[in-house]
Scaffold this active site. Structure first.
Site, PDB file in Angstrom:
ATOM      1  N   GLY C  42       0.850  -1.184   0.000  1.00 36.48           N
ATOM      2  CA  GLY C  42       0.000   0.000   0.000  1.00 36.48           C
ATOM      3  C   GLY C  42       0.882   1.230   0.000  1.00 36.48           C
ATOM      4  CG  LEU C  43      -0.708   5.320   0.193  1.00 38.87           C
ATOM      5  CD1 LEU C  43      -1.345   6.503   0.897  1.00 38.87           C
ATOM      6  CD2 LEU C  43      -0.139   5.764  -1.132  1.00 38.87           C
ATOM      7  CG  HIS C 266     -15.492   7.737   8.391  1.00 35.33           C
ATOM      8  ND1 HIS C 266     -16.574   8.397   7.875  1.00 35.33           N
ATOM      9  CD2 HIS C 266     -14.395   8.384   7.937  1.00 35.33           C
ATOM     10  CE1 HIS C 266     -16.134   9.393   7.129  1.00 35.33           C
ATOM     11  NE2 HIS C 266     -14.822   9.410   7.150  1.00 35.33           N
ATOM     12  NE  ARG C 337     -12.536  11.064   9.648  1.00 37.43           N
ATOM     13  CZ  ARG C 337     -11.635  10.578   8.817  1.00 37.43           C
ATOM     14  NH1 ARG C 337     -10.845   9.597   9.197  1.00 37.43           N
ATOM     15  NH2 ARG C 337     -11.515  11.069   7.609  1.00 37.43           N
ATOM     16  CG  HIS C 408     -12.499   4.941   8.390  1.00 35.19           C
ATOM     17  ND1 HIS C 408     -12.510   4.627   7.063  1.00 35.19           N
ATOM     18  CD2 HIS C 408     -11.779   6.081   8.497  1.00 35.19           C
ATOM     19  CE1 HIS C 408     -11.837   5.546   6.401  1.00 35.19           C
ATOM     20  NE2 HIS C 408     -11.366   6.421   7.234  1.00 35.19           N
ATOM     21  CD  GLU C 432      -5.224   1.285   8.944  1.00 33.58           C
ATOM     22  OE1 GLU C 432      -5.227   1.377   7.703  1.00 33.58           O
ATOM     23  OE2 GLU C 432      -6.235   1.006   9.610  1.00 33.58           O
TER      24      GLU C 432
END
Lengths: 251, 227, 644
Positions: C42-43, C266, C337, C408, C432
């Protein structure tokens, strides 16, 4: 609450790449119209598991229309009978109660079947590896606002960059051509000044890789663009052709 | 020169040749049509016959005509190559396909249409060009200007119902082929522009209707009105 | 074992610069002698793998998807923050740092967060150079918007697909390194264990998802970038394949787990519609900029709505309760949130929820459309409205949208020091899957920032410091430790395939998710958490006796893949609950019902809980040991968040 529905599913089953496949017919019942197509397949798979039959394998991941993993040819169309969506965004309300639904994997020489409805799309990765990038090492960038870009070009680049690499363009093309996919990347980078330095080499290398992967040629039928879940325009192909010819003539 | 073979050998290069030869043939068609319309000049075929002589003897036209034959062959040959390439790209076909929901029939049937046109072309050349140029067995009369009377042969040919029907089929195929081919040639060349592409598309459709209709007018008119 | 966060001393603003200077370097000619394993593309993973390749290391990158372009980073919609201050509205590195620390409810490290804010600007530069088509103004310069209630406009975006564009940027950099031969990709390959040799991470055991082959890969260092574990809840906005197995396996091998219970919920997701729902769809938070959140004032009206006797548009103004605007007059619909989510839950608990299930609130654009016209709203949110309509079959231009909170993001993750190394030497965690930068609550548009900061601008420096001391020798995958790990993995697979029970993996997963959502979800209390522990233990026991996994290992078997992941979730869930139980305060996304103000708002307890929980695995069936990393705040003053 809307009435629940029953469907007959004709699904391509193939245990692995080396064995022959065939269609198999299943029935699913009590499907509510708000169920997504993939959830309907989940229900079928629950049913199959309970009966001891191997579940139907299909690619899926984000289930919100952006990862590009899902790839089903449903009733003769990639991503099924709805516009600008992926299978995971397709809902059962578009199918009438009692409908017969045929589900096939993407069919292309360059996308061999791995199992059931799962195909290997690594050819797309290799096309990008051939040149779908700008050669800038981490840390070597100038300030982001040092390169102003005309809004119209930035928007066009974004239109092309929206490609999710699902392969619907190849799946639907009567020639299994990967022109729309390749052209979207070539276009995005050709439209931006950052991509200018390598534009010629990029166009030539990506096209060469695309051909080497065994995709067909473009007949400009426009089916790819019509079925593209992100609505990528046919003009990207024209732009890639331009890039390619210019590159070939001037290098 | 390897870059030329390399370029023309790529999938896009092959399409480039299809596009360029196609556009040349499109250009030829309109000239062919304008010349042929002299059939309707009402002079018993004198204008038509001199046109036929001019087309087969004027040096520049002769040179261009060789380019034309070459283009036809190249267009057909590359079409065949692409057809094979495209067949290979999808070895297993779909059980259900609803292609009409995403593309036009003409665009998907270019090979079929092209093949029909090719057959039609052979027939057409055998009927007139072969006779006129190589003396295929028909004894030409001589018209008032001293030219061989091709006009008369045309009138004779189009008295046969099967010939007229064959021509109409061939021209219909041509119409559909042009319907897609005209704008497709521009797209392949990369000539796509928000402002001009709609005009090209319109022109293509107009061309695909008018030119084949113009050609069809001859056998039909002759069949019904010129005994 | 004691925790050493390795935070450099000196003034906050100089820590990272100083630290970079003090880090040892690997000679450019020697980099090719080192192998790095990166798990996840991923990122965080793709950016790290690409950067390592550029530096000259040999990289092996593993991913469960078929292509590195599909990791779930792709689903982020809103944008990415950076302290560029292009809008001249008073933003600065310090302000971004401050907002992030405050937004995280003071449960993150000052030094880490400051570094994040510091490198945020480099990220934007890097991405633009890669050809990421960020939104621009007519003058050709980059456009910014305000996001998630921030007081400055610092969010860069690419339509509603920022995550996709950033990921494709990182993917293109990665592809370039693949072409250069510096990175080898292993798609459709799942990591099932990490291997330690002499106490250091030296490789991983994987399963080829197509052939089922269990294989070992050795390297000098292992980087995990495997994302969040929100799918423990079954229903979440995560991709179906997102899982916690890599971090859990690392945890079991000795990596401490930081703040496992910190989960972000979220507020603007499309509500659940039935039992068969497989996943929740998130809609960008930006919708709250113009939409007004409300429910009917009374339960009776809500009942009528549910019964279909009334349409939402027919409810008169005086019967509508715009509860966020009422409770939080200054922030209104733009509260963070966690606050928005909790309030939605509260009104639904009162029976005033709407929709088929009563678990939804309205998000109404009527007033915005009246004020700005349909065209303006369409230009801003057209694609989101269209997405909503496709799923729900309601037209949000005419009738209010329905939304409900959903899982989320997980702020918790493997505990890492300032260098992003876990407590296992040579094992790093980025993005994450580490616990580091978001504290107890993540701000909008910060996840992308952290993933790329870690991958592009932190780990390429810090990894050299570790490698500089490593000998070049490679460890053979024939080493007994690899053989042992492979054997364990194979046994686990065989065991699952041979249980041949009566319940499907999904049935178990749904049950687990239900326990977690009800008892360790938006609000938590001691009693519920204690019950949850028992229920999870029971469910886990049942799982290993009664799960049904069909098919064989030797071919693509998605049931088996899921079964392995759910088995790990079953264990991870218990740790999450234990952590939630330990933290008797309310902070950020973690709301303990025992700790609230008289008005019912979250009450933080800085005196007793200003620490990072770092849990140490002790072995099968033994309670984990809690280590506390005390958080020191020298540059910000701890205040109770108030959005009134």
């Amino acid at each position: 609450m809307e009435k629940e529905r029953t469907y007959t599913l004709k699904i391509w089953r193939q245990p692995n790449a080396n064995m022959k496949g065939a269609f198999k017919t299943y029935k699913v019942e009590d499907i509510s119209p708000g169920t997504s197509f993939l959830e309907m397949l989940d229900i079928l798979n629950d049913q199959l598991s309970e009966n001891g039959e191997d579940p139907v394998h299909f690619d899926h991941d984000c289930r919100e229309g952006i990862c590009g993993m899902c790839s089903l040819f449903i009733n003769g169309r990639p991503h099924g009978p709805d516009e600008e969506i992926t299978v995971c965004q397709l809902h059962m309300r578009v199918f009438k109660d009692g409908a017969k639904i045929t589900i096939e994997p993407w069919r292309a020489n360059a996308f061999p079947v791995i199992k059931d409805l799962v195909v290997d799309r690594s050819a797309f990765d290799r096309i990008v590896q051939a040149g779908g990038f700008i050669s800038v090492n981490t840390g070597a960038a100038v300030d982001a606002n040092a390169i102003p870009i005309q809004k119209v070009n930035a928007e066009l680049a974004m239109d092309a960059a929206a490609c999710i690499g699902c392969g619907a363009c190849v799946a639907v093309c009567k020639n299994a051509s990967a022109m729309l996919f390749t052209a979207a990347k070539v276009s995005q980078l050709a439209l931006l000044p950052q991509g200018d330095i390598e534009r010629k080499e990029r166009a030539m290398k990506m096209v060469a890789q695309m051909d080497a992967e065994g995709f067909g040629a473009c007949t400009n039928t426009g089916a790819c663009s019509a079925e593209c879940p992100k609505g990528i325009d046919l003009s990207v192909i024209a732009r890639m052709n331009r890039e390619y010819f210019t590159a070939k003539v001037t290098t | 020169m390897s870059w030329i073979t390399d370029t023309l050998g790529s999938s896009i290069g092959k399409k480039l040749l299809m596009s360029l030869t196609g556009l040349f043939l499109i250009l030829f068609l309109v000239i062919h049509l304008i010349g042929n319309l002299s059939i309707f000049s009402g002079d018993g075929g004198l204008a038509f016959n001199s046109y036929a002589v001019f087309m087969t003897s004027f040096p520049l036209i002769k040179a261009v005509s060789y380019l034309l034959y070459f283009s036809i062959l190249l267009h057909a040959f590359y079409a065949f190559m692409l057809w094979i390439l495209n067949r290979k790209a999808r070895p297993v076909r779909y059980a259900v396909e609803h292609a009409n929901q995403n593309s036009s029939w003409a665009s998907r049937s270019m090979t079929l249409l092209g093949s029909l046109i090719f057959i039609f072309l052979i027939m057409h050349l055998k009927d007139f060009w072969w006779q006129f140029k190589f003396g295929g067995g028909y004894e030409f009369e001589i018209d008032a200007n001293g030219n061989r009377d091709l006009y008369k042969l045309v009138i004779l040919q189009f008295q046969y119902t099967y010939v007229v029907i064959a021509y109409l089929i061939g021209l219909t195929a041509l119409a559909f082929h042009l319907w897609h081919g005209f704008q497709s040639a521009f797209q392949t060349l990369g000539l796509n522009h928000d402002r001009y592409t709609p005009a090209i598309r319109f022109l293509g459709i107009l061309y695909a209707v008018v030119v084949p209709l113009g050609f069809a007018s001859m056998p039909v008119y002759i069949y019904f009105f010129m005994k | 074992m004691s925790l050493d966060s390795k935070i450099p001393d000196g003034p906050l603003a100089e820590k990272w610069t100083k630290h970079k200077f003090n880090l040892k370097l690997v000679n450019p000619a020697n980099k090719r002698k080192y192998d790095i394993i990166v798990v996840g593309t991923g990122l965080a993973g793709a950016s790290a793998a690409a950067s390592f390749g550029e530096l000259g290391y040999n990289v092996k990158a593993f991913l469960y998807q078929d292509s590195a372009r599909r990791a779930h980073s792709i689903a982020a919609q809103g944008g990415i923050n950076a302290a560029k201050n292009y809008t001249n509205d008073g933003d600065s590195v310090f302000r971004l740092f401050y907002d992030t620390i405050k937004g995280g409810d003071y449960r993150s490290r000052e030094a880490n967060v400051y570094r994040l804010a510091e490198v945020s600007n480099n990220i934007i530069d890097q991405c633009v150079a890669q050809g990421v088509p960020f939104a621009r103004e007519y003058g050709g310069l980059l456009d910014n918007r305000s996001f998630g209630g921030a007081q400055v406009s610092r969010t860069f975006y690419a339509r509603g697909q920022t995550g996709q564009q950033l990921l494709l940027g990182a993917y293109s950099a990665l592809s370039r390194q693949v072409a250069a031969g510096k990175v080898t990709l292993f798609p459709r390959t799942e990591m099932l264990d990490v291997v330690l040799v002499d106490g250091k991470a030296r490789g991983i055991v994987t399963r080829n998802m197509i052939t089922g082959k269990v294989e070992s890969h050795s390297a000098h260092v292992v980087v995990l970038a495997t994302g969040g574990y929100g799918n423990v809840f079954f229903l979440s906005t995560m991709a179906m394949g997102c899982n916690g197995s890599a971090v859990w396996r690392a945890h079991k091998k000795g990596a401490f787990f930081g703040n496992p219970s910190f989960t972000q919920i979220h507020p603007t997701c499309i509500p659940v519609h039935g039992d068969q729902q497989s996943k929740l769809t998130l809609m960008s938070e930006s919708l709250r900029n113009d939409g007004r959140v409300w429910v009917p004032k009374t339960k009776e009206i809500a009942e009528k709505l549910k019964a279909g006797e009334m349409k939402p548009t027919e409810i008169p103004e005086e019967d509508r309760d715009y509860y966020l605007e009422r409770i939080y007059p200054s922030f209104g619909n733009l509260v963070p949130r966690d606050v928005a989510s909790r309030n939605a839950k509260n009104v639904c608990d009162e029976g005033r929820g709407v929709g088929e299930t009563g678990l939804a609130v309205f998000l109404d654009f009527r007033d915005a459309i009246d004020r700005d016209g349909v065209d303006v709203i369409k230009a801003k949110y057209g694609n989101l409205f269209q997405m909503y309509e496709k799923i729900v079959d309601d037209n949000p231009y005419e009738t209010p949208m329905m939304i409900y909170p959903a899982i989320h993001y997980t702020m918790g993750g493997l505990w890492v020091d300032y260098n992003l190394m876990t407590t296992i030497p040579g094992l790093y965690a980025t993005g994450e899957c580490n616990f580091s930068d978001h504290g107890a609550n993540r701000l909008g548009a910060s996840a992308l920032m952290q993933g790329l900061a870690d991958g592009y601008f932190v780990i390429p420096y810090t990894i050299g410091d570790y490698l500089a001391d490593m000998p070049y020798d490679k460890v053979s995958t024939e080493h007994p430790e690899f053989q042992k790990a492979e054997k364990e993995v194979k046994e686990r697979i065989d065991k699952l395939l041979n249980i041949n029970g009566s319940k499907t993996v999904d049935q178990f997963h749904k049950q687990l998710g239900h326990i977690m959502w009800e008892k360790c979800g938006m609000s938590r209390n001691a009693q519920g958490l204690k019950e949850a522990i028992e229920e999870i233990q029971k469910l886990r026991e049942e799982y290993w006796k009664d799960v049904k996994v069909l098919g064989v290992n030797e071919e693509l078997n998605m049931t088996l893949e899921k079964a392995l992941r759910v088995a790990d979730f079953m264990e991870l869930a218990e740790l999450m609950v234990n952590d939630a139980l330990d933290r008797k305060e309310s902070c950020g996304g973690h709301f303990r019902e025992e700790s609230k103000t008289p008005e019912g708002e979250a009450k933080r307890d800085d005196k007793n809980f200003a620490y990072v929980s770092a849990w140490e695995y002790q072995g099968e069936g033994k309670p984990e040991v809690l280590h506390k990393e005390e958080l020191v705040f020298e540059n910000v003053k701890l205040t109770q968040r108030s959005y009134k």
